[in-house]
Design an enzyme around this catalytic site. Sequence first.
Site, PDB file in Angstrom:
ATOM      1  N   ARG A  44     -51.325 -23.922  -8.436  1.00  0.00           N
ATOM      2  CA  ARG A  44     -50.489 -24.994  -7.897  1.00  0.00           C
ATOM      3  C   ARG A  44     -50.937 -26.384  -8.363  1.00  0.00           C
ATOM      4  O   ARG A  44     -50.119 -27.301  -8.436  1.00  0.00           O
ATOM      5  CB  ARG A  44     -50.490 -24.946  -6.364  1.00  0.00           C
ATOM      6  CG  ARG A  44     -49.556 -23.882  -5.820  1.00  0.00           C
ATOM      7  CD  ARG A  44     -49.612 -23.842  -4.305  1.00  0.00           C
ATOM      8  NE  ARG A  44     -48.470 -23.143  -3.738  1.00  0.00           N
ATOM      9  CZ  ARG A  44     -48.293 -22.955  -2.439  1.00  0.00           C
ATOM     10  NH1 ARG A  44     -49.187 -23.408  -1.576  1.00  0.00           N
ATOM     11  NH2 ARG A  44     -47.229 -22.325  -1.996  1.00  0.00           N
ATOM     12  N   LYS A 181     -43.861  -8.465   6.814  1.00  0.00           N
ATOM     13  CA  LYS A 181     -43.002  -8.887   7.924  1.00  0.00           C
ATOM     14  C   LYS A 181     -41.524  -8.877   7.578  1.00  0.00           C
ATOM     15  O   LYS A 181     -41.042  -9.710   6.834  1.00  0.00           O
ATOM     16  CB  LYS A 181     -43.405 -10.294   8.360  1.00  0.00           C
ATOM     17  CG  LYS A 181     -44.772 -10.321   9.011  1.00  0.00           C
ATOM     18  CD  LYS A 181     -45.082 -11.722   9.521  1.00  0.00           C
ATOM     19  CE  LYS A 181     -46.569 -11.873   9.753  1.00  0.00           C
ATOM     20  NZ  LYS A 181     -47.052 -13.177   9.322  1.00  0.00           N
ATOM     21  N   GLY A 346     -47.054 -15.892  -2.632  1.00  0.00           N
ATOM     22  CA  GLY A 346     -48.470 -15.910  -2.978  1.00  0.00           C
ATOM     23  C   GLY A 346     -49.043 -14.554  -3.360  1.00  0.00           C
ATOM     24  O   GLY A 346     -49.767 -14.431  -4.350  1.00  0.00           O
ATOM     25  N   GLY A 369     -42.455 -19.153   1.061  1.00  0.00           N
ATOM     26  CA  GLY A 369     -41.401 -19.450   2.041  1.00  0.00           C
ATOM     27  C   GLY A 369     -40.330 -20.364   1.473  1.00  0.00           C
ATOM     28  O   GLY A 369     -39.141 -20.178   1.723  1.00  0.00           O
TER      29      GLY A 369
HETATM   30  C1  3PG Z   1     -47.435 -22.469   1.537  1.00  0.00           C
HETATM   31  O1  3PG Z   1     -48.515 -22.222   1.048  1.00  0.00           O
HETATM   32  O2  3PG Z   1     -46.646 -21.589   1.925  1.00  0.00           O
HETATM   33  C2  3PG Z   1     -47.005 -23.908   1.635  1.00  0.00           C
HETATM   34  O3  3PG Z   1     -48.005 -24.746   1.158  1.00  0.00           O
HETATM   35  C3  3PG Z   1     -46.620 -24.250   3.041  1.00  0.00           C
HETATM   36  O4  3PG Z   1     -47.697 -24.045   3.916  1.00  0.00           O
HETATM   37  P1  3PG Z   1     -47.398 -23.690   5.439  1.00  0.00           P
HETATM   38  O5  3PG Z   1     -46.785 -22.328   5.445  1.00  0.00           O
HETATM   39  O6  3PG Z   1     -48.734 -23.762   6.118  1.00  0.00           O
HETATM   40  O7  3PG Z   1     -46.441 -24.729   5.965  1.00  0.00           O
END
Ligand code: 3PG
Length: 400
Positions: A44, A181, A346, A369
């Site tokens: 990232r 999930k 991820g 997300g």
């Molecule tokens: C992630 O890694 O999904 C983003 O950086 C957002 O992080 P968060 O889910 O803690 O808001």
Amino acid sequence: MIRGVPLLEDLGDLEGKNVLVRVDFNVPMAKTADGDRVVADDFRIRAALPTLAWLRDHGAQVTACTHLGRPKGKPDPAFDLGPVRDRLEELLPGTKLLENLRFSPGEEGNDPEFVLELIEGQDAYVNDAFGVSHRAHASVVGPPKYLPSAAGRLMAREVEVLLGLLDAPARPFAVIVGGAKVKDKLGVLKSLAARADTVLVGGGMAFTFLQALGHSIGASLVDPTHLEACAELLRSPGNLMLPVDSKALAPGRKLSIESQSDDEEPSVTGDGPAVEVFGLDIPEGWRGVDIGPNTIERFAEVIAAAGTVLWNGPMGVFEDERFASGTKAIAEAMALCSGTTVVGGGDSVSALAQLGLEDKISHVSTGGGASLELLEFGDLPGLQALREAPNARPESREDS
Ligand code: 3PG
Ligand code: MG
């Protein structure tokens, strides 16, 4: 502009200007043998460099800002950005990085006071934090209310590629979704099932679907509150493909990630094999933890024939070597596919990285997300905010 969102070129002359750049440097961390925190994967960080370098090369004074982890609105040394700052300094020397935004409750609370603090002394704002642009947090949606703003290069590319999947994917368009999930994926599954030719479902979430069909799933993961939603999705026109077999862990055995301590060997207790492959029904007490060989073969065939493939979420608990083959096989099938391949999330991205296959994928998204929400809703709060910026001319909002 992309879909009414201003780009870096729309910021005008930046010579000597101060530019605040929201990046998503929420990166996985690790500890060295000496107990020092280090960046475990800088994907990232590297992904934001083109934007940071472009701004610097156009004469701007750049201040980057990011969150790291979920420190709950107060300073916490476990989420200190020091190691991230060190890595950034190696990659692009002299780039300023503010303290973890989530050390202040104003960030997640989208507090106007916190926004004003952030933009003090800044002349322009850039959002290159695709991965967090599904959150209406202060640093994501606040600054465009006041400053000329733009999407950075990474943000623009993510949006172009992902929305391209919704617009006109080369067919057949296959989607492969996994992860634990089911509730996190139902929305995007609904949206994509209407557009894709085939939707392959694997990972822990598949068992809620299998149970909804009346199969026995043993002690596998299930989300009873979403059985009906899964059943409904299965009733709609049938392009959903579920696993036909699973690799399961014997009753009473543990996954390596569940071991109490480092010296505890996983699954050494009990008699008989710890791991077995079952068909559509899993015996009592056994836990399905990966897709089986027949499923791998079927899924790989769909991927090989696809003109476009989107993959999000692992097929099993791949951290445990015994349950890594499903995820590995999908990563390999993606790498071999001659169509356009897009991977997000991820876990899927780190599986690709472990296999050294990232370079064989058309687009590896920095968003988990965020990529799912963009595909579900076609927009994100961070993009909406940029469209409202003072330099986003209303007439250009229509050019999508
Ligand atoms: C992630 O890694 O999904 C983003 O950086 C957002 O992080 P968060 O889910 O803690 O808001
Ligand atoms: Mg997340």
